[in-house]
Every structure is written in C-alpha cells, then in structure tokens.
Design a protein around this motif. Structure first.
Motif, PDB file in Angstrom:
ATOM      1  N   VAL A 268       0.831  -1.213   0.000  1.00  0.00           N
ATOM      2  CA  VAL A 268       0.000   0.000   0.000  1.00  0.00           C
ATOM      3  C   VAL A 268       0.860   1.255   0.000  1.00  0.00           C
ATOM      4  O   VAL A 268       0.572   2.232  -0.709  1.00  0.00           O
ATOM      5  N   GLU A 269       1.932   1.245   0.791  1.00  0.00           N
ATOM      6  CA  GLU A 269       2.764   2.438   0.915  1.00  0.00           C
ATOM      7  C   GLU A 269       3.700   2.635  -0.274  1.00  0.00           C
ATOM      8  O   GLU A 269       4.076   3.759  -0.581  1.00  0.00           O
ATOM      9  N   LYS A 379      -5.218   5.783   3.287  1.00  0.00           N
ATOM     10  CA  LYS A 379      -3.830   5.702   3.752  1.00  0.00           C
ATOM     11  C   LYS A 379      -3.548   6.754   4.818  1.00  0.00           C
ATOM     12  O   LYS A 379      -2.882   6.477   5.822  1.00  0.00           O
ATOM     13  N   SER A 380      -4.047   7.962   4.610  1.00  0.00           N
ATOM     14  CA  SER A 380      -3.861   9.017   5.608  1.00  0.00           C
ATOM     15  C   SER A 380      -4.592   8.665   6.910  1.00  0.00           C
ATOM     16  O   SER A 380      -4.059   8.869   8.010  1.00  0.00           O
ATOM     17  N   LEU A 385      -4.602   6.660  12.642  1.00  0.00           N
ATOM     18  CA  LEU A 385      -5.108   5.669  13.588  1.00  0.00           C
ATOM     19  C   LEU A 385      -3.977   4.860  14.211  1.00  0.00           C
ATOM     20  O   LEU A 385      -4.037   4.502  15.400  1.00  0.00           O
ATOM     21  N   THR A 386      -2.938   4.569  13.440  1.00  0.00           N
ATOM     22  CA  THR A 386      -1.796   3.838  13.977  1.00  0.00           C
ATOM     23  C   THR A 386      -1.078   4.659  15.038  1.00  0.00           C
ATOM     24  O   THR A 386      -0.659   4.142  16.085  1.00  0.00           O
ATOM     25  N   GLU A 387      -0.934   5.971  14.807  1.00  0.00           N
ATOM     26  CA  GLU A 387      -0.313   6.843  15.806  1.00  0.00           C
ATOM     27  C   GLU A 387      -1.165   6.911  17.072  1.00  0.00           C
ATOM     28  O   GLU A 387      -0.635   6.864  18.197  1.00  0.00           O
ATOM     29  N   ARG A 388      -2.476   7.028  16.909  1.00  0.00           N
ATOM     30  CA  ARG A 388      -3.350   7.086  18.079  1.00  0.00           C
ATOM     31  C   ARG A 388      -3.310   5.779  18.860  1.00  0.00           C
ATOM     32  O   ARG A 388      -3.309   5.772  20.097  1.00  0.00           O
ATOM     33  N   LYS A 389      -3.266   4.672  18.155  1.00  0.00           N
ATOM     34  CA  LYS A 389      -3.204   3.368  18.816  1.00  0.00           C
ATOM     35  C   LYS A 389      -1.934   3.250  19.653  1.00  0.00           C
ATOM     36  O   LYS A 389      -1.965   2.785  20.801  1.00  0.00           O
ATOM     37  N   ALA A 390      -0.804   3.681  19.095  1.00  0.00           N
ATOM     38  CA  ALA A 390       0.455   3.633  19.845  1.00  0.00           C
ATOM     39  C   ALA A 390       0.400   4.534  21.071  1.00  0.00           C
ATOM     40  O   ALA A 390       0.906   4.180  22.145  1.00  0.00           O
ATOM     41  N   LEU A 391      -0.225   5.709  20.943  1.00  0.00           N
ATOM     42  CA  LEU A 391      -0.337   6.630  22.070  1.00  0.00           C
ATOM     43  C   LEU A 391      -1.160   6.020  23.204  1.00  0.00           C
ATOM     44  O   LEU A 391      -0.781   6.103  24.377  1.00  0.00           O
ATOM     45  N   ARG A 444     -11.461  -1.470   9.910  1.00  0.00           N
ATOM     46  CA  ARG A 444     -12.347  -1.059   8.821  1.00  0.00           C
ATOM     47  C   ARG A 444     -11.542  -0.390   7.701  1.00  0.00           C
ATOM     48  O   ARG A 444     -11.813  -0.613   6.514  1.00  0.00           O
ATOM     49  N   THR A 445     -10.574   0.420   8.068  1.00  0.00           N
ATOM     50  CA  THR A 445      -9.739   1.087   7.064  1.00  0.00           C
ATOM     51  C   THR A 445      -8.909   0.070   6.293  1.00  0.00           C
ATOM     52  O   THR A 445      -8.767   0.162   5.068  1.00  0.00           O
ATOM     53  N   LEU A 446      -8.356  -0.921   7.001  1.00  0.00           N
ATOM     54  CA  LEU A 446      -7.589  -1.963   6.327  1.00  0.00           C
ATOM     55  C   LEU A 446      -8.472  -2.775   5.385  1.00  0.00           C
ATOM     56  O   LEU A 446      -8.047  -3.159   4.293  1.00  0.00           O
ATOM     57  N   ALA A 447      -9.717  -3.039   5.793  1.00  0.00           N
ATOM     58  CA  ALA A 447     -10.633  -3.772   4.918  1.00  0.00           C
ATOM     59  C   ALA A 447     -10.935  -2.979   3.651  1.00  0.00           C
ATOM     60  O   ALA A 447     -11.014  -3.546   2.550  1.00  0.00           O
TER      61      ALA A 447
END
Length: 464
Positions: A268-269, A379-380, A385-391, A444-447
């Motif tokens: 994806v990236e 992608k954005s 969401l990945t940053e929020r999950k880590a936080l 949901r975003t990954l789906a």
C-alpha cells in the motif's frame, strides 16, 4: 457418669451431621464436575466471508450469464437459416390440370442470405467480451462482499466487546458502591450519603449505555445475517478474546492473496494508486464496457455495407396430354439491398455509437481517479489511527490506571473525594473503549484498502 453421657451423644450427633455435610458437598461437587458447560459457537471473520461468498445469488447468476453470452457468441457466428419455398405456378383455372398448359410447373426454391459485411464476426467478439465481463464482475462482487461483510462483522464485534467493557465498568461501580455504603453505615471517615447517591447515579447512566450497545449489537447481527440468506442462530456469537488486532482477525481478508499484514501495508505504501488502480475490477468493468461499445461501433459501420442473398429454384413440368415431353426449369438469382439511400440515418447511428464509446472511456478515467483519491484518504486515515493506537497503548492506558489507583487510595485515607474516584474509574474504562474504537476503525480502514489493492495485486500476480 450420667452427666457426661448427654454431651457425648451431642458430640456424636454433630460429627454425624458434619460427615453428612461433607458427603453432600462431595456429591454436589461431583455432580457439578460432571456437568459440561455449553460453549457458544463463535463466528469468525473467515467463516463469515466464506458463507457470504458461498450463498451470494449474484455470483451464481453471473455464472449463468457467462454461459449465456458464450452460447450467444457461438450462435452469432452462423449465417441466417436458409429459406426453402415450394409452389405450383401457372395452374389453369378452367380445368386445374397439371399437364394442360406448358407454363404450369411445380417449383422448389432455396434462398440463402449472407451476413452484412463482417457483422457476424463483430457480434461474436462482442459476446465473448461480455462473457469476460461476467468473470470480472464476479471478481468485483467477491471483493465488494469481503469489504461489506468485514465492515458489518466489525460492527458486531465492536458492540459485543463494548458490552464487555460496560460489564467491567458496572463491576467497578458496584464494588465502589459496596465500599462506600459500608463506610457510610459504619461512620468511617468522611463518607456521606451523597457519595452513595453519586455512585448510584453513575450506575443508572450505565443502563442507557447498555441499551445503546445491545441495540447496536442486534442491528449489526441482523445486517450480517442478510449475507447468508437466513438469520443467524441464537447460539452464534462474536469472538470475545481480549487481544485487539489479532482478535479482530484482519488477516482473514488477506488469505487469498498470500500476503501478511506487514507485506500488505508495504504494498500500500510503496505503490502509486493512480497507476495500479487502473486494473481494479471496478475500473476494468468500465474498460470492458468500452470494448463492447467499440464492437457496437464496428457493427454500426457494417450496416453501411450491402447485404447479399443468393437463391436457386427448380421447376418441374409434367409431359403434355398428347405425350410430348416438356423440359424442366432451373433458375438462379442474386439479391442485394441498397443502404446508400439511408446514409444520413447510418451516419447518425455511427456517431451515436462512437460517442457512447468515448463516454465509456471518460467513465473509466473518472473511476480510476475516484478509487485513487479514496486510497489516499484511507492511507492518511490509517497512519493517524496507527499513531493514536500507539499513544493509547504506551501512555494513556497506564496513566489512567495509575490515576484510578491513586484516587482510590486518597479516598480510603479521607484525603480524596468520591467523585474523583468514580471519574477515575470511568476514565479508565473510557480509554479502553476509545482504544477499542481505534482498533475497529483501523480494521475497517484496512478492509477498505484491501478492497482497493488486493484485486489489483491478484491481477499482477496472475500475469507473473
């Protein structure tokens, strides 16, 4: 001696009761051990996807439509049916005798009409393309089904696990209510009746959250059952494991691609969406539609060509009444239509077919732009969401847990307020609920990204 006989009997009776009690406890424990708990059957994402694809009526209909177009492609390659005619010609009306007049004959004819130019060839190619279109439409349908079923399944899982968080919140508030009530009844510290009322108010507001969560769960369950052609059995439940990403089972939608989640994120990236999404099934369907319109344009152009027909006939004549022999007749003929007199109508038909093909090309480009823009948005969103999950996982969960313990310790030593304790506990559960929302939204975003990239990845994998 008689004074000690009574206690001796009493002691014996007590020992007997104790033995009976132990025996009863042993029997009950044995019975409880022999009872097997009934385990609810869970519906994993992989199972839901398989059932949806297996029971989808559109996929079955596309298979029949593909067979239909293949049959029509074969049928369109043949000429029109020959025409056979039979007639009695020039039969005299004064006697209706077949041998009376020399012009009387029995005539049998055969006529064969030829296709107009290469019309049959283009019609055959058109139906072959339409058959291929059904295959691509089935691929698009499967990808769409995977996305829609995954999104619905995630709503079901979120509502189910949120109920678990509400149960945890209720347990915390109930324990706090018992603790506060005990302190108030014993007159310990600064516990007041308003503390009890405040905890009870929090429990009452929790009931409304339960109603909303169960409503969301039932709606998601009903929406999920529509993909299977029948309602879900009452014994089927959503997975309730505590881990986040693994429990959500996003890897299930990547099974057919032989890609791990990390490999998929790399794809994806690293790939520019405007180029790869030209091969997405939604875009491919419009490209195939352009090919169909191109064949329609070729057929319209063939209408400007003449259509030929050949005929042959044999006329039998009976010998004359006086015995004179009469020769039979053989006739050969050619027919051709003249389309030149309708040139204006034919030019208009060709122009209409050409415009329709150009419009399909424009629709293809618009669809690619739409898919690519959607991919950039997803992608954005995934990055945020990945940053929020880590936080949440590295900071917020630990901080709220420490805050809850500190507030409870302060209240126990009469240096804190009951409201702070309640709010700290609610904040702890709220953070866990927010993390669950982030995990569900990330899944949901990954789906949605899998819907965009996996079919195109399969396209390039097949080419290799």
């Amino acid at each position: 001696m008689s004074n000690y006989s009574v206690p001796e009997k009493v002691g014996t009776a007590r020992l007997s009761k104790i033995r009976d009690l132990f025996a009863l406890c042993f029997v009950l424990s044995f019975c409880l051990m022999s009872i097997k708990p009934v385990e609810a059957q869970t519906l994993s994402l992989e199972q839901a996807l398989q059932l949806a694809i297996q029971h989808d009526p559109l996929l079955k209909g596309n298979a029949h439509r593909k067979d239909r177009f293949n049959a029509e492609a074969e049928a369109s390659s043949y000429w029109a049916n020959p025409q056979v005619s039979a007639s009695v010609q020039n039969l005299p009306t004064d006697g209706f005798a077949f041998d009376q007049e020399p012009m009387t004959q029995f005539k049998v004819g055969l006529k064969q009409q030829l296709p107009r130019g290469d019309e049959n060839l283009y019609s055959q190619q058109k139906y072959q393309v339409m058959a291929d279109q059904m295959s691509v439409e089935s691929q698009a349908r499967k990808a769409w089904l995977k996305r829609e079923v995954t999104l619905t399944w995630l709503d079901w899982v979120y509502a189910t696990r949120r109920i678990g968080l509400l149960d945890k919140e209720k347990s915390l508030l109930t324990q706090l209510l018992d603790f506060t009530d005990s302190r108030y009844s014993q007159g310990v510290g600064a516990a007041a009746q308003q503390d009890i009322l405040q905890v009870r108010l929090a429990l009452l507001s929790l009931d409304d959250k339960y109603v909303q969560a169960y409503q969301q769960k039932n709606e998601a369950r009903s929406a999920l059952s529509k993909w299977f052609g029948a309602p879900l059995d009452d014994s089927v439940s959503a997975p309730l494991t505590q881990s986040t990403q693994d429990a959500i089972e996003v890897d299930a939608i990547l099974n057919d691609s032989n890609l791990s989640l990390s490999s998929f994120l790399t794809v994806v990236e690293s790939i520019e969406p405007f180029s790869i999404l030209q091969h997405h099934p939604e875009a491919t369907l419009l490209k195939i539609q352009t090919q169909i319109e191109a064949q329609n344009l070729n057929i319209a152009r063939e209408q400007t060509k003449s259509q030929w027909a050949f005929e042959a006939s044999y006329g039998y004549r009976q010998d004359a009444q006086n015995g004179a022999s009469r020769a039979d007749f053989v006739s050969l003929g050619v027919q051709v239509d003249l389309p030149f007199f309708n040139k204006s109508r034919q030019d208009a038909s060709i122009a209409a077919a050409a415009s329709k093909m150009s419009a399909s090309e424009t629709d293809f480009r618009l669809k690619v732009n739409e898919l690519a823009a959607n991919a950039e948005v997803l992608k954005s969103r995934l990055s945020a969401l990945t940053e929020r999950k880590a936080l949440y996982e590295t900071a917020l969960i630990g901080e709220t847990q420490q805050l809850s313990e500190a507030e409870l310790t302060a209240y126990t030593t009469d240096t804190g307020d009951i409201g702070d304790v309640v709010n700290a506990n609610l904040k702890q559960v709220q953070v866990q609920d927010d993390l669950l929302k982030i995990d569900i939204e990330r899944a949901r975003t990954l789906a949605s990204l899998a819907y965009l990239y996996l079919p195109t990845h399969a396209h390039f994998s097949n080419k290799e």
